[in-house]
Design a protein around this motif. Sequence first.
Motif: not given
Length: 181
Positions: A122-132, A144-158
Motif C-alpha cells: 500500500q502507498t498513501s498519496h497525500k495532496i497538499y496546497i502550500d500557500v505562501y 519588515p517583510t513577514v513570510q507566512v506559509k500555510a499547508e492545507i491537506l486537500v485529499c488523500e488516497n491509499v
Amino acid sequence: MGSSIAQVRAITTNAINIAATTVINGGLTYDELFTVKYDNNGKITMIQANSPRINTIAREIANLAQANLDALGTQEISISVGTFTGLALLTGFGPDVTIKIVPIGTANCDFVSYFQSAGINQTSHKIYIDVYADVNIITPIDEPTVQVKAEILVCENVIVGEVPDTFLSMNDISDMLNLNP
C-alpha cells in the motif's frame, strides 16, 4: 516590532485559511485531481494529474488570499510603553501606545504531492496546497517583510498494489547470514 510582526502573521494566516476553506469548502475528491490508470490485468500503471483542475484551484486560492490581504487595510495594535525598552521585565507595563500597521502583501499557491509507504502493498498519496504570503508591514518604526506559509491537506488516497510472493525484512546483511536460532 515583534508584536506587530506577530499580529500580521496571525492576520495573514487567517486570510490564507479563509481563502483555502472557501475554495475547497465543497470538498475535493481524489478522483477530481488524479486519474488512476490500470493495465488489462487490473494492475496500476500510472497516476495522471488533472493539471488544468489543479491549476484552477491553486489560482482561485491565491487570488482569494490576495483579495483577503488587500481587504485588511490599516490595522491598529496597542503596545505597552515598557515593551519598547526591550527588557523582558518591563514588557506589558505602562500605558499603551497605539501603532498603525499597513499590511501590503502577495500570495502564491503550490500543490504538493507526497507518496509514502503504508504497508507491504500500500502507498498513501497525500495532496497538499502550500500557500505562501509575503507581507510588508509599513509602520512609523520600520518596514519588515513577514513570510507566512500555510499547508492545507486537500485529499488523500491509499493505493493498494499487488501482494508480493516474498517479503524480506532485515536490519542489515548479517541478519540474513545468522543461521543460529
